[in-house]
Design a protein around this motif. Structure first.
Motif, PDB file in Angstrom:
ATOM      1  N   ASN A 196      -3.023  26.389   6.075  1.00 58.84           N
ATOM      2  CA  ASN A 196      -3.946  25.333   5.671  1.00 58.84           C
ATOM      3  C   ASN A 196      -4.712  24.897   6.915  1.00 58.84           C
ATOM      4  OD1 ASN A 196      -5.282  23.021   4.839  1.00 58.84           O
ATOM      5  ND2 ASN A 196      -3.571  22.248   3.618  1.00 58.84           N
ATOM      6  N   LYS A 197      -5.973  25.334   7.018  1.00 60.00           N
ATOM      7  CA  LYS A 197      -6.764  25.065   8.213  1.00 60.00           C
ATOM      8  C   LYS A 197      -7.184  23.604   8.331  1.00 60.00           C
ATOM      9  CE  LYS A 197      -8.484  29.779   8.697  1.00 60.00           C
ATOM     10  NZ  LYS A 197      -9.684  30.659   8.813  1.00 60.00           N
ATOM     11  N   GLU A 198      -6.989  22.832   7.272  1.00 59.48           N
ATOM     12  CA  GLU A 198      -7.330  21.413   7.335  1.00 59.48           C
ATOM     13  C   GLU A 198      -6.259  20.587   8.037  1.00 59.48           C
ATOM     14  OE1 GLU A 198      -8.276  19.803   3.562  1.00 59.48           O
ATOM     15  OE2 GLU A 198      -9.707  21.368   3.032  1.00 59.48           O
ATOM     16  N   LEU A 199      -5.112  21.207   8.270  1.00 57.79           N
ATOM     17  CA  LEU A 199      -4.009  20.494   8.928  1.00 57.79           C
ATOM     18  C   LEU A 199      -4.113  20.631  10.434  1.00 57.79           C
ATOM     19  CD1 LEU A 199      -1.043  21.474   6.602  1.00 57.79           C
ATOM     20  CD2 LEU A 199      -1.943  19.178   6.925  1.00 57.79           C
ATOM     21  N   SER A 200      -4.142  19.509  11.127  1.00 61.29           N
ATOM     22  CA  SER A 200      -4.179  19.525  12.589  1.00 61.29           C
ATOM     23  C   SER A 200      -2.772  19.704  13.143  1.00 61.29           C
ATOM     24  CB  SER A 200      -4.768  18.218  13.114  1.00 61.29           C
ATOM     25  OG  SER A 200      -3.911  17.134  12.794  1.00 61.29           O
ATOM     26  N   SER A 201      -2.696  20.071  14.417  1.00 62.00           N
ATOM     27  CA  SER A 201      -1.387  20.202  15.058  1.00 62.00           C
ATOM     28  C   SER A 201      -0.683  18.855  15.127  1.00 62.00           C
ATOM     29  CB  SER A 201      -1.542  20.802  16.452  1.00 62.00           C
ATOM     30  OG  SER A 201      -2.392  19.996  17.252  1.00 62.00           O
ATOM     31  N   ASP A 202      -1.462  17.773  15.274  1.00 64.06           N
ATOM     32  CA  ASP A 202      -0.862  16.433  15.301  1.00 64.06           C
ATOM     33  C   ASP A 202      -0.224  16.096  13.958  1.00 64.06           C
ATOM     34  OD1 ASP A 202      -1.616  16.038  17.906  1.00 64.06           O
ATOM     35  OD2 ASP A 202      -3.402  14.847  17.423  1.00 64.06           O
ATOM     36  N   ARG A 203      -0.885  16.488  12.879  1.00 60.05           N
ATOM     37  CA  ARG A 203      -0.324  16.218  11.542  1.00 60.05           C
ATOM     38  C   ARG A 203       0.962  17.010  11.331  1.00 60.05           C
ATOM     39  NH1 ARG A 203       2.225  14.842   8.208  1.00 60.05           N
ATOM     40  NH2 ARG A 203       1.857  14.661   5.945  1.00 60.05           N
ATOM     41  N   ILE A 204       1.001  18.219  11.813  1.00 61.56           N
ATOM     42  CA  ILE A 204       2.213  19.031  11.681  1.00 61.56           C
ATOM     43  C   ILE A 204       3.348  18.421  12.507  1.00 61.56           C
ATOM     44  CG2 ILE A 204       3.244  21.274  12.228  1.00 61.56           C
ATOM     45  CD1 ILE A 204       0.541  22.524  11.466  1.00 61.56           C
ATOM     46  N   MET A 205       3.035  17.974  13.718  1.00 58.02           N
ATOM     47  CA  MET A 205       4.072  17.354  14.545  1.00 58.02           C
ATOM     48  C   MET A 205       4.581  16.070  13.900  1.00 58.02           C
ATOM     49  SD  MET A 205       5.114  19.040  17.055  1.00 58.02           S
ATOM     50  CE  MET A 205       6.090  17.669  17.650  1.00 58.02           C
ATOM     51  N   GLN A 206       3.692  15.334  13.244  1.00 59.75           N
ATOM     52  CA  GLN A 206       4.112  14.120  12.539  1.00 59.75           C
ATOM     53  C   GLN A 206       5.120  14.461  11.448  1.00 59.75           C
ATOM     54  OE1 GLN A 206       1.078  12.259  10.138  1.00 59.75           O
ATOM     55  NE2 GLN A 206       2.054  10.256  10.247  1.00 59.75           N
ATOM     56  N   PHE A 207       4.870  15.551  10.726  1.00 60.26           N
ATOM     57  CA  PHE A 207       5.781  16.004   9.666  1.00 60.26           C
ATOM     58  C   PHE A 207       7.152  16.346  10.252  1.00 60.26           C
ATOM     59  CE2 PHE A 207       7.616  19.569   7.271  1.00 60.26           C
ATOM     60  CZ  PHE A 207       7.674  19.028   5.997  1.00 60.26           C
ATOM     61  N   VAL A 208       7.157  17.074  11.365  1.00 59.50           N
ATOM     62  CA  VAL A 208       8.423  17.452  12.006  1.00 59.50           C
ATOM     63  C   VAL A 208       9.188  16.209  12.441  1.00 59.50           C
ATOM     64  CG1 VAL A 208       9.455  18.639  13.986  1.00 59.50           C
ATOM     65  CG2 VAL A 208       7.548  19.708  12.739  1.00 59.50           C
ATOM     66  N   GLN A 209       8.474  15.246  13.010  1.00 56.99           N
ATOM     67  CA  GLN A 209       9.131  14.020  13.472  1.00 56.99           C
ATOM     68  C   GLN A 209       9.666  13.195  12.308  1.00 56.99           C
ATOM     69  OE1 GLN A 209       9.884  13.404  16.661  1.00 56.99           O
ATOM     70  NE2 GLN A 209       8.961  15.398  17.037  1.00 56.99           N
ATOM     71  N   GLU A 210       8.987  13.232  11.156  1.00 57.25           N
ATOM     72  CA  GLU A 210       9.502  12.545   9.968  1.00 57.25           C
ATOM     73  C   GLU A 210      10.895  13.057   9.626  1.00 57.25           C
ATOM     74  OE1 GLU A 210       8.499  10.059   8.199  1.00 57.25           O
ATOM     75  OE2 GLU A 210       6.364   9.807   8.619  1.00 57.25           O
ATOM     76  N   TRP A 211      11.099  14.347   9.731  1.00 59.43           N
ATOM     77  CA  TRP A 211      12.417  14.918   9.458  1.00 59.43           C
ATOM     78  C   TRP A 211      13.414  14.567  10.547  1.00 59.43           C
ATOM     79  CZ3 TRP A 211      14.710  16.922   5.350  1.00 59.43           C
ATOM     80  CH2 TRP A 211      13.926  17.349   4.277  1.00 59.43           C
ATOM     81  N   ARG A 212      12.988  14.677  11.791  1.00 55.23           N
ATOM     82  CA  ARG A 212      13.918  14.431  12.899  1.00 55.23           C
ATOM     83  C   ARG A 212      14.452  12.998  12.874  1.00 55.23           C
ATOM     84  NH1 ARG A 212      12.741  16.779  18.774  1.00 55.23           N
ATOM     85  NH2 ARG A 212      14.958  16.239  18.838  1.00 55.23           N
ATOM     86  N   HIS A 213      13.614  12.056  12.450  1.00 47.60           N
ATOM     87  CA  HIS A 213      13.993  10.641  12.536  1.00 47.60           C
ATOM     88  C   HIS A 213      14.196  10.010  11.163  1.00 47.60           C
ATOM     89  CE1 HIS A 213      13.217  10.918  16.790  1.00 47.60           C
ATOM     90  NE2 HIS A 213      11.975  11.313  16.569  1.00 47.60           N
ATOM     91  N   ALA A 214      14.426  10.817  10.144  1.00 43.66           N
ATOM     92  CA  ALA A 214      14.627  10.287   8.790  1.00 43.66           C
ATOM     93  C   ALA A 214      15.886   9.428   8.744  1.00 43.66           C
ATOM     94  CB  ALA A 214      14.724  11.430   7.788  1.00 43.66           C
ATOM     95  N   ARG A 215      15.741   8.188   8.267  1.00 39.41           N
ATOM     96  CA  ARG A 215      16.862   7.259   8.138  1.00 39.41           C
ATOM     97  C   ARG A 215      16.956   6.816   6.681  1.00 39.41           C
ATOM     98  NH1 ARG A 215      17.143   9.017  12.519  1.00 39.41           N
ATOM     99  NH2 ARG A 215      17.521   7.959  14.519  1.00 39.41           N
ATOM    100  N   ALA A 216      18.113   6.989   6.107  1.00 38.15           N
ATOM    101  CA  ALA A 216      18.323   6.635   4.698  1.00 38.15           C
ATOM    102  C   ALA A 216      18.551   5.140   4.544  1.00 38.15           C
ATOM    103  CB  ALA A 216      19.511   7.410   4.145  1.00 38.15           C
ATOM    104  N   LEU A 217      18.187   4.629   3.367  1.00 30.06           N
ATOM    105  CA  LEU A 217      18.487   3.236   3.045  1.00 30.06           C
ATOM    106  C   LEU A 217      19.962   3.054   2.725  1.00 30.06           C
ATOM    107  CD1 LEU A 217      15.431   2.310   0.783  1.00 30.06           C
ATOM    108  CD2 LEU A 217      15.757   1.799   3.203  1.00 30.06           C
ATOM    109  N   ALA A 218      20.577   4.112   2.184  1.00 31.04           N
ATOM    110  CA  ALA A 218      22.003   4.060   1.844  1.00 31.04           C
ATOM    111  C   ALA A 218      22.574   5.467   1.909  1.00 31.04           C
ATOM    112  CB  ALA A 218      22.206   3.476   0.447  1.00 31.04           C
TER     113      ALA A 218
END
Length: 284
Positions: A196-218
């Motif tokens: 997907n050429k519309e995705l920037s490298s910053d957007r991809i890194m944001q996605f990776v960081q969402e997973w790395r720092h995912a915190r559950a409510l419960a």
């Protein structure tokens, strides 16, 4: 010197004396620091056992700087919750009474609500003070009054001591395989399939960081519901031949996002909108 100058100097001197009296309070008794409940230090504690009548103990053990829950199940522990719990060892003792076994009932300590064992030192929690925000605890040969807020940390459920982090902090993702996409790090760059050429490298890194720092409510035990969708995550490092991947099951997307780690026997609960951040990768 002009008499007006003498008057001004006298006024300044009087103000200075009043300020000194207000600040230093000569003759006033200095507050005596209250004694700590125990001589234990939080950093030295290696094991914690929370014991409730008729229930299996909650046991926490420290290895290095990390805590793990070892009973009633084995899992990563929530350091924030543990830090709150161990503060009780340094609680200020507002009053100290000798233990009279025949009179424990009036303090709720004949049948304590619960006990917390820090290494080999036991603190038992009794009744709340009828007029103050304090409660009675027994430690060794004395009954103490401490702040009532310490009880809340000790009375937490075992679920509350589970780490809310979906992925261990030290693990570094290098590949994601989701139901609708694959993301792989190659020579330091992330490669997305389908592209997907519309995705920037910053957007991809944001996605990776969402997973790395995912915190559950419960966090709860995995309830055994069938899993039809999976997320596979690959990580950097690991010994040669060691399996260094993680299978995360998507239990539900609505009304909340529930992700399961069967390797831990746990499921992690997120708000539904977290699914948009973790399960799809679209331009901002």
């Amino acid at each position: 010197m002009n008499p007006r100058w003498w008057l001004n100097l006298g006024l300044l001197a009087a103000i200075g004396i009043l300020v000194a009296i207000a600040v230093f309070k000569p003759g006033a008794e200095k507050a005596v620091p209250k004694a700590a409940l125990t001589a234990l230090t939080a950093d030295a504690i290696q094991t914690i056992s929370i014991e409730r009548p008729g229930q299996q103990p909650i046991v926490l053990e420290k290895t290095g700087e990390r805590w793990r829950l070892t009973a009633p199940l084995g899992a990563r522990a929530n350091k924030f919750r543990i830090d709150n719990l161990v503060r009780v060892v340094a609680a200020e003792s507002e009053a100290r009474l000798p233990v009279d076994e025949a009179g424990l009932a009036q303090y709720g300590l004949d049948k304590p609500q619960l006990g917390v064992r820090f290494d080999d030192e036991l603190i038992q929690f009794g009744a709340f003070h009828p007029l103050k925000q304090q409660l009675y605890v027994r430690y060794k040969d004395a009954i103490h009054l401490i702040g009532a807020h310490y009880f809340q940390a000790a009375a937490a459920r075992f679920n509350d001591f589970l780490s809310s982090s979906l992925i261990e902090d030290e693990r570094e993702p290098v590949a994601f395989r989701l139901p609708d996409l694959t993301l792989t790090r190659v020579d330091g760059d992330w490669k997305l399939e389908p592209e997907n050429k519309e995705l920037s490298s910053d957007r991809i890194m944001q996605f990776v960081q969402e997973w790395r720092h995912a915190r559950a409510l419960a966090v709860n035990r995995y309830d055994g519901k069938p899993i039809k969708e999976h997320v596979h995550i690959g990580f950097a490092g690991g010994a040669q031949g060691e399996r260094n991947t993680l299978d995360i099951g998507i239990v539900a997307r609505k009304p909340e996002l529930i992700l399961a780690r069967k390797d831990e026997g746990l499921q992690y609960h997120f708000p539904a909108d977290a699914g948009g951040r973790l399960l799809s990768l679209t331009p901002p």
